[in-house]
Write an enzyme that holds these catalytic residues in place. Structure first.
Site, PDB file in Angstrom:
ATOM      1  N   LYS A   1     -13.679  10.429  33.022  1.00 20.14           N
ATOM      2  CA  LYS A   1     -13.308   9.073  32.631  1.00 20.14           C
ATOM      3  C   LYS A   1     -14.107   8.683  31.400  1.00 20.14           C
ATOM      4  O   LYS A   1     -15.198   9.201  31.180  1.00 20.14           O
ATOM      5  CB  LYS A   1     -13.624   8.083  33.772  1.00 20.14           C
TER       6      LYS A   1
HETATM    7  P1  NAD Z   1      -2.330  -2.780  31.983  1.00 26.00           P
HETATM    8  O1  NAD Z   1      -3.361  -3.194  31.028  1.00 26.00           O
HETATM    9  O2  NAD Z   1      -0.988  -2.405  31.487  1.00 26.00           O
HETATM   10  O3  NAD Z   1      -2.110  -3.924  33.073  1.00 26.00           O
HETATM   11  C1  NAD Z   1      -3.154  -4.545  33.748  1.00 26.00           C
HETATM   12  C2  NAD Z   1      -2.626  -5.878  34.222  1.00 26.00           C
HETATM   13  O4  NAD Z   1      -3.604  -6.481  35.069  1.00 26.00           O
HETATM   14  C3  NAD Z   1      -2.360  -6.879  33.087  1.00 26.00           C
HETATM   15  O5  NAD Z   1      -1.153  -7.559  33.343  1.00 26.00           O
HETATM   16  C4  NAD Z   1      -3.554  -7.841  33.166  1.00 26.00           C
HETATM   17  O6  NAD Z   1      -3.231  -9.146  32.724  1.00 26.00           O
HETATM   18  C5  NAD Z   1      -3.807  -7.823  34.658  1.00 26.00           C
HETATM   19  N1  NAD Z   1      -5.168  -8.228  35.008  1.00 26.00           N
HETATM   20  C6  NAD Z   1      -6.329  -7.941  34.388  1.00 26.00           C
HETATM   21  N2  NAD Z   1      -7.361  -8.527  35.013  1.00 26.00           N
HETATM   22  C7  NAD Z   1      -6.828  -9.192  36.068  1.00 26.00           C
HETATM   23  C8  NAD Z   1      -7.372  -9.993  37.094  1.00 26.00           C
HETATM   24  N3  NAD Z   1      -8.688 -10.226  37.156  1.00 26.00           N
HETATM   25  N4  NAD Z   1      -6.531 -10.515  38.013  1.00 26.00           N
HETATM   26  C9  NAD Z   1      -5.202 -10.281  37.941  1.00 26.00           C
HETATM   27  N5  NAD Z   1      -4.623  -9.542  36.994  1.00 26.00           N
HETATM   28  C10 NAD Z   1      -5.437  -9.000  36.058  1.00 26.00           C
HETATM   29  O7  NAD Z   1      -2.996  -1.577  32.859  1.00 26.00           O
HETATM   30  P2  NAD Z   1      -2.251  -0.521  33.760  1.00 26.00           P
HETATM   31  O8  NAD Z   1      -2.100   0.735  32.969  1.00 26.00           O
HETATM   32  O9  NAD Z   1      -1.063  -1.108  34.408  1.00 26.00           O
HETATM   33  O10 NAD Z   1      -3.367  -0.224  34.854  1.00 26.00           O
HETATM   34  C11 NAD Z   1      -3.551  -1.081  35.974  1.00 26.00           C
HETATM   35  C12 NAD Z   1      -4.433  -0.410  36.997  1.00 26.00           C
HETATM   36  O11 NAD Z   1      -3.851   0.825  37.388  1.00 26.00           O
HETATM   37  C13 NAD Z   1      -5.850  -0.068  36.551  1.00 26.00           C
HETATM   38  O12 NAD Z   1      -6.713  -0.199  37.653  1.00 26.00           O
HETATM   39  C14 NAD Z   1      -5.753   1.367  36.157  1.00 26.00           C
HETATM   40  O13 NAD Z   1      -6.995   2.028  36.237  1.00 26.00           O
HETATM   41  C15 NAD Z   1      -4.795   1.867  37.206  1.00 26.00           C
HETATM   42  N6  NAD Z   1      -4.082   3.084  36.838  1.00 26.00           N
HETATM   43  C16 NAD Z   1      -3.290   3.131  35.742  1.00 26.00           C
HETATM   44  C17 NAD Z   1      -2.597   4.301  35.438  1.00 26.00           C
HETATM   45  C18 NAD Z   1      -1.634   4.372  34.299  1.00 26.00           C
HETATM   46  O14 NAD Z   1      -0.916   5.371  34.205  1.00 26.00           O
HETATM   47  N7  NAD Z   1      -1.541   3.391  33.446  1.00 26.00           N
HETATM   48  C19 NAD Z   1      -2.760   5.427  36.251  1.00 26.00           C
HETATM   49  C20 NAD Z   1      -3.573   5.331  37.370  1.00 26.00           C
HETATM   50  C21 NAD Z   1      -4.237   4.152  37.657  1.00 26.00           C
END
Ligand code: NAD
Length: 416
Positions: free
Chosen positions: A106
């Site tokens: 990471k």
């Molecule tokens: P992203 O930035 O596209 O979306 C994150 C969303 O969460 C946004 O809408 C943001 O406004 C919201 N957010 C942020 N802080 C917040 C809070 N305190 N309360 C409520 N909403 C909040 O990110 P993503 O790629 O969708 O990733 C989201 C999660 O999934 C993360 O934990 C990430 O580690 C995990 N993840 C993502 C992927 C991927 O392929 N993108 C893969 C595995 C895990």
């Protein structure tokens, strides 16, 4: 000493529990508790006003025992080395649960990307990649997107690395745009993978798909995609939120129209035919499926007893603390742990890396079918392992993963 509710203490407590269940050799257990490598770098960036700001970045390899390490890069003010280490460890288990030949890594930069221009973000990304260059490469460690990094960020990474090599190296990073070696199907892969495990969980619990209610915290890439896929399968989205707040409608929100609203306004808040709710209220809603898809540690000992969902699918990494886990378990909530529920992304990232190395690209249908096969196999193996050891799904998945990584370590033996 790490805080009791921190992600690193949760990750270590989880590993210790798995080690006990497996009766793991203490030396092997000690090795797995530590990241194989960590690097912290200074990232000086010329800002638009010509001043130079110095950001701090990290890259952590938790384990490359089963193959090159893999994991996202996060841009967020709350990034710390402890958090990055915990997320790298989770990546190791994730790759092992879906049985792909990769380890866990990471990275992250402590910054507020929302307050930075595109030019500043590009210069910061390129300098950070230069600084961690000794650690990354297609045979060594392959970064990917995470919170507030995207396909454009990955393109800058691929270009920076390639400039130093003197030739194009698409396999150094995944989540790239398709025109420079990205794969079809990557953007929606984590949401799609989460949809598969939620549907399997409904079947496993004898629940109906049609009309089952869903609440999603974090309507970003993962959250909005899983919402749209589940809606297509007959489930009903009743609440969604982002960092600015949430909306709900018990009669159902249109997941796709909510995506358009967020694209236009930057938030789900203000969506027509909905009433506003806070993020805290959303988590405690009476629903069939709750999907935290934002950030870690949102379900803690303070609110765990108030969770009313029947299924909790961890789309985000580490949204539930160790103490909250115990409370959810006592309440009989069926938890689909992050190392199973959000593995769609790393699985299709693995497909992208394979395609880059082979210079041979698949159709989107091929990618989606292969993803479904990998996730369904993992779900089945986690259910079987949970039954075998009489564990819940979280521990069943973790024990399966730790067992696979430990077995690889023991087979390879210790150098020197
Ligand atoms: P992203 O930035 O596209 O979306 C994150 C969303 O969460 C946004 O809408 C943001 O406004 C919201 N957010 C942020 N802080 C917040 C809070 N305190 N309360 C409520 N909403 C909040 O990110 P993503 O790629 O969708 O990733 C989201 C999660 O999934 C993360 O934990 C990430 O580690 C995990 N993840 C993502 C992927 C991927 O392929 N993108 C893969 C595995 C895990």
């Amino acid at each position: 000493m790490a805080d009791e509710e921190s992600l690193i203490s949760t990750a270590l407590a989880d590993l210790d529990t798995a080690a006990e269940i497996l009766n793991l050799d203490p030396s092997c257990h000690a090795v797995l508790r530590h990241p194989q490598r960590t690097l912290t770098v200074s990232v000086p960036v010329r800002m638009d006003d010509e001043t130079i700001r110095v950001f701090t970045g990290h890259r952590v390899h938790h384990s490359y025992v089963r193959g090159p390490s893999k994991g996202g890069i996060r841009y967020h003010p709350s990034v710390t080395l402890d958090e990055t280490t915990a997320l790298a460890m989770i990546m190791t288990w994730k790759c092992a649960v879906v049985d792909i030949p990769l380890g866990g890594a990471k990275g992250g930069i402590v910054c507020n990307p929302k307050s930075m221009s595109l030019g500043e973000l590009e210069r910061m990304t390129r300098r950070y990649i230069f600084m961690i260059m000794p650690l990354i490469g297609p045979e060594q460690d392959i970064p990917a997107p995470d919170i507030y990094t995207d396909a454009q960020t990955m393109a800058w990474i691929m270009d920076t690395y390639s400039m130093f090599k003197g030739y194009s190296v698409p396999g150094v990073v995944t989540g790239k745009p398709v025109n420079i070696g990205g794969t079809l199907g990557r953007k929606a892969a984590t949401g799609r993978g989460c949809m598969f495990v939620v549907l399997e969980a409904l079947k496993h619990l004898g629940m109906r798909r049609k009309g089952s209610t869903v609440a999603i915290q974090g309507y970003g890439n993962v959250g909005s995609n899983v919402a749209c896929f589940l809606q297509e399968k007959g489930l009903k989205l009743i609440a969604a939120s982002d960092s600015r707040g949430g909306v709900m409608n018990l009669k159902g929100l249109d997941a796709r129209k909510l995506v358009s609203h967020k694209e236009k306004t930057g938030t789900v808040v203000g969506y027509k035919a909905s009433k506003e709710i806070s993020n805290e209220e959303l988590l405690e809603l009476d629903c069939d499926v709750l999907i935290p898809a934002a950030i870690e540690n949102v379900i803690t000992r303070r609110n765990a007893a108030n969770i009313k969902a029947r299924i909790l699918a961890e789309a985000a990494n580490g949204p539930v603390t160790a103490q909250a886990n115990r409370i959810l378990d006592e309440s009989g909530i069926f938890v689909l742990p992050d190392i199973l529920a959000n593995t769609g992304g790393v699985t299709v990232s693995y497909f992208e890396w394979v395609q880059d190395i082979a210079s041979h690209f698949w159709t989107e249908e091929d990618v989606n079918i292969k993803l479904e096969n990998v996730i369904m196999k993992a779900f089945k193996e986690v259910v079987e392992n949970s039954k075998k050891h009489e564990l819940n799904m979280r521990l069943g998945a973790l024990v399966l993963a730790v067992d696979r990584v430990a077995a690889a370590f023991i087979t390879r033996g210790l150098f020197p």
